[in-house]
Write a protein that holds these residues in place. Structure first.
Motif, mmCIF file in Angstrom:
data_model
loop_
_atom_site.group_PDB
_atom_site.id
_atom_site.type_symbol
_atom_site.label_atom_id
_atom_site.label_comp_id
_atom_site.label_asym_id
_atom_site.label_seq_id
_atom_site.Cartn_x
_atom_site.Cartn_y
_atom_site.Cartn_z
ATOM 1 N N LEU A 75 5.857 -4.719 -8.688
ATOM 2 C CA LEU A 75 5.026 -4.230 -7.586
ATOM 3 C C LEU A 75 3.581 -4.714 -7.696
ATOM 4 C CD1 LEU A 75 6.383 -0.566 -7.382
ATOM 5 C CD2 LEU A 75 6.867 -2.468 -5.810
ATOM 6 N N GLY A 76 3.273 -5.445 -8.783
ATOM 7 C CA GLY A 76 1.935 -6.004 -8.937
ATOM 8 C C GLY A 76 0.848 -4.971 -9.165
ATOM 9 N N ILE A 77 1.196 -3.867 -9.810
ATOM 10 C CA ILE A 77 0.220 -2.799 -10.018
ATOM 11 C C ILE A 77 -0.821 -3.243 -11.045
ATOM 12 C CG2 ILE A 77 -0.071 -0.432 -10.869
ATOM 13 C CD1 ILE A 77 2.667 0.162 -9.598
ATOM 14 N N ILE A 101 1.377 4.149 -9.225
ATOM 15 C CA ILE A 101 2.843 4.090 -9.161
ATOM 16 C C ILE A 101 3.486 5.290 -8.462
ATOM 17 C CG2 ILE A 101 3.161 4.917 -11.545
ATOM 18 C CD1 ILE A 101 5.362 2.308 -9.806
ATOM 19 N N PRO A 102 3.093 6.550 -8.733
ATOM 20 C CA PRO A 102 3.767 7.639 -8.015
ATOM 21 C C PRO A 102 3.513 7.594 -6.516
ATOM 22 C CG PRO A 102 1.963 8.514 -9.351
ATOM 23 C CD PRO A 102 2.123 7.064 -9.701
ATOM 24 N N LYS A 103 2.340 7.090 -6.132
ATOM 25 C CA LYS A 103 2.023 6.994 -4.707
ATOM 26 C C LYS A 103 2.875 5.929 -4.019
ATOM 27 C CE LYS A 103 -2.679 8.492 -5.642
ATOM 28 N NZ LYS A 103 -4.089 8.092 -5.704
ATOM 29 N N LEU A 104 3.069 4.805 -4.702
ATOM 30 C CA LEU A 104 3.914 3.757 -4.119
ATOM 31 C C LEU A 104 5.370 4.211 -4.018
ATOM 32 C CD1 LEU A 104 2.579 0.461 -5.743
ATOM 33 C CD2 LEU A 104 2.088 1.381 -3.478
ATOM 34 N N LEU A 105 5.839 4.907 -5.052
ATOM 35 C CA LEU A 105 7.226 5.375 -5.039
ATOM 36 C C LEU A 105 7.478 6.415 -3.961
ATOM 37 C CD1 LEU A 105 8.081 5.586 -8.861
ATOM 38 C CD2 LEU A 105 8.619 3.762 -7.232
ATOM 39 N N ALA A 106 6.412 6.946 -3.386
ATOM 40 C CA ALA A 106 6.561 7.915 -2.291
ATOM 41 C C ALA A 106 7.248 7.300 -1.069
ATOM 42 C CB ALA A 106 5.200 8.479 -1.904
ATOM 43 N N PRO A 162 11.147 8.680 -1.978
ATOM 44 C CA PRO A 162 10.937 9.816 -2.883
ATOM 45 C C PRO A 162 11.996 9.989 -3.964
ATOM 46 C CG PRO A 162 10.386 10.450 -0.645
ATOM 47 C CD PRO A 162 10.997 9.074 -0.569
ATOM 48 N N LYS A 163 13.236 9.595 -3.702
ATOM 49 C CA LYS A 163 14.262 9.709 -4.746
ATOM 50 C C LYS A 163 13.879 8.877 -5.972
ATOM 51 C CE LYS A 163 18.286 10.792 -1.885
ATOM 52 N NZ LYS A 163 19.621 10.340 -1.443
ATOM 53 N N ALA A 164 13.272 7.708 -5.730
ATOM 54 C CA ALA A 164 12.826 6.868 -6.848
ATOM 55 C C ALA A 164 11.694 7.552 -7.601
ATOM 56 C CB ALA A 164 12.373 5.500 -6.340
ATOM 57 N N ALA A 165 10.806 8.200 -6.879
ATOM 58 C CA ALA A 165 9.698 8.909 -7.518
ATOM 59 C C ALA A 165 10.211 10.067 -8.362
ATOM 60 C CB ALA A 165 8.719 9.419 -6.459
ATOM 61 N N ILE A 166 11.126 10.850 -7.821
ATOM 62 C CA ILE A 166 11.645 12.021 -8.537
ATOM 63 C C ILE A 166 12.445 11.599 -9.764
ATOM 64 C CG2 ILE A 166 13.242 13.973 -8.378
ATOM 65 C CD1 ILE A 166 12.368 14.113 -5.363
ATOM 66 N N SER A 167 13.349 10.636 -9.592
ATOM 67 C CA SER A 167 14.181 10.213 -10.727
ATOM 68 C C SER A 167 13.328 9.561 -11.812
ATOM 69 C CB SER A 167 15.285 9.263 -10.267
ATOM 70 O OG SER A 167 14.740 8.090 -9.683
ATOM 71 N N SER A 168 12.308 8.810 -11.417
ATOM 72 C CA SER A 168 11.409 8.188 -12.394
ATOM 73 C C SER A 168 10.612 9.244 -13.152
ATOM 74 C CB SER A 168 10.448 7.220 -11.701
ATOM 75 O OG SER A 168 11.159 6.167 -11.076
ATOM 76 N N GLY A 169 10.172 10.266 -12.437
ATOM 77 C CA GLY A 169 9.434 11.351 -13.072
ATOM 78 C C GLY A 169 10.286 12.110 -14.075
ATOM 79 N N ASP A 199 0.848 -1.194 0.000
ATOM 80 C CA ASP A 199 0.000 0.000 0.000
ATOM 81 C C ASP A 199 0.883 1.243 0.000
ATOM 82 O OD1 ASP A 199 -2.442 -1.394 0.143
ATOM 83 O OD2 ASP A 199 -2.172 -1.668 2.313
ATOM 84 N N PRO A 200 0.376 2.337 -0.543
ATOM 85 C CA PRO A 200 1.146 3.581 -0.486
ATOM 86 C C PRO A 200 1.185 4.106 0.939
ATOM 87 C CG PRO A 200 -1.005 3.972 -1.452
ATOM 88 C CD PRO A 200 -0.888 2.495 -1.256
ATOM 89 N N PRO A 201 2.126 4.995 1.244
ATOM 90 C CA PRO A 201 2.141 5.589 2.586
ATOM 91 C C PRO A 201 0.861 6.381 2.839
ATOM 92 C CG PRO A 201 3.775 6.641 1.150
ATOM 93 C CD PRO A 201 3.199 5.502 0.395
ATOM 94 N N LYS A 202 0.497 6.504 4.100
ATOM 95 C CA LYS A 202 -0.732 7.224 4.449
ATOM 96 C C LYS A 202 -0.646 8.686 4.029
ATOM 97 C CE LYS A 202 -2.754 3.899 6.949
ATOM 98 N NZ LYS A 202 -3.350 2.912 6.076
ATOM 99 N N LYS A 203 0.545 9.261 4.176
ATOM 100 C CA LYS A 203 0.712 10.672 3.838
ATOM 101 C C LYS A 203 1.796 10.798 2.780
ATOM 102 C CE LYS A 203 1.295 15.218 5.827
ATOM 103 N NZ LYS A 203 1.492 16.016 7.033
ATOM 104 N N LEU A 204 1.477 11.461 1.675
ATOM 105 C CA LEU A 204 2.434 11.656 0.593
ATOM 106 C C LEU A 204 3.117 12.999 0.737
ATOM 107 C CD1 LEU A 204 0.248 10.531 -2.459
ATOM 108 C CD2 LEU A 204 1.785 9.121 -1.107
#
Length: 201
Positions: free
Chosen positions: A185-187, A47-52, A55-62, A21-26
């Motif tokens: 991640l089974g999305i 996907i962006p919520k899970l990468l939260a 956050p480095k993975a979210a930013i670099s992926s974006g 699950d994604p974190p409760k607070k992004l």
């Protein structure tokens, strides 16, 4: 070259929900990124919520996603769509197949060509020699280990410029990154279209 699917029963198996699950607070910047993504593609992506969680993975992926080629004089939208669908099929990522095959007809692909890609038939009669060479290259680049024979290099150079080869190779790598990350991640499928309801190979 033909891509063979050994386990047809489970190859395209979709998931009901992601493995985590994604974190409760992004973080606010992830929320902004997720909002922008939803505004552009009209889907609330997981996907962006899970990468939260990292956050480095979210930013670099974006950043990676923002810099990919979407159209080019030499490598047009049809060629890019073929790459994206083919890699998605090879990685067996239902989400990616659904997203990358969406509106395939708008770039001049037919349902028969989509099925040929899903069946690993890269010599289908309506694929041009240029497309067939590119699809063989996609197959080689998406395998492990990556082995590119000299004969393939020569054929690529016959059909594409150096710049074109870089666009193709970087697109293949980028789609492999996303497809493997999303699959691992089974999305579940986001419902872009009905491609994933097509008959499996």
């Amino acid at each position: 070259m033909r891509f063979i699917i050994d386990d047809q029963e489970n190859f395209f198996k979709d998931f009901d929900q992601a493995y985590i699950d994604p974190p409760k607070k992004l973080p606010f910047y992830i929320r902004i990124g997720a909002w922008l993504s939803k505004k552009i593609i009209k889907k609330d992506l997981m996907i962006p919520k899970l990468l939260a969680w990292y956050p480095k993975a979210a930013i670099s992926s974006g950043i990676l996603e923002s810099l990919v080629t979407h159209d080019d004089g030499e490598i047009n939208k049809r060629l890019l769509k073929i790459i994206r669908i083919q890699v998605s099929v090879m990685v067996a990522c239902p989400f990616c197949i659904d997203m990358n095959a969406f509106e395939y007809d708008k770039v001049g692909l037919s349902l028969e060509e989509i099925n040929a890609i899903k069946n690993g038939d890269y010599t289908y009669h309506s694929f041009s020699p240029k497309e067939q060479v590119m699809m063989e290259y996609v197959c080689l680049m998406s395998n492990t280990p990556v082995v590119i024979p000299k004969e393939m290099v020569d054929r690529l150079n016959e059909h594409f410029s150096e710049r074109g080869i870089i666009i193709i190779a970087s697109t293949i790598a980028q789609v492999n990154y996303w497809a493997r990350l999303i699959r691992s991640l089974g999305i579940p499928v986001a419902g872009f279209g009905d491609i994933c309801t097509m008959e499996k190979p």
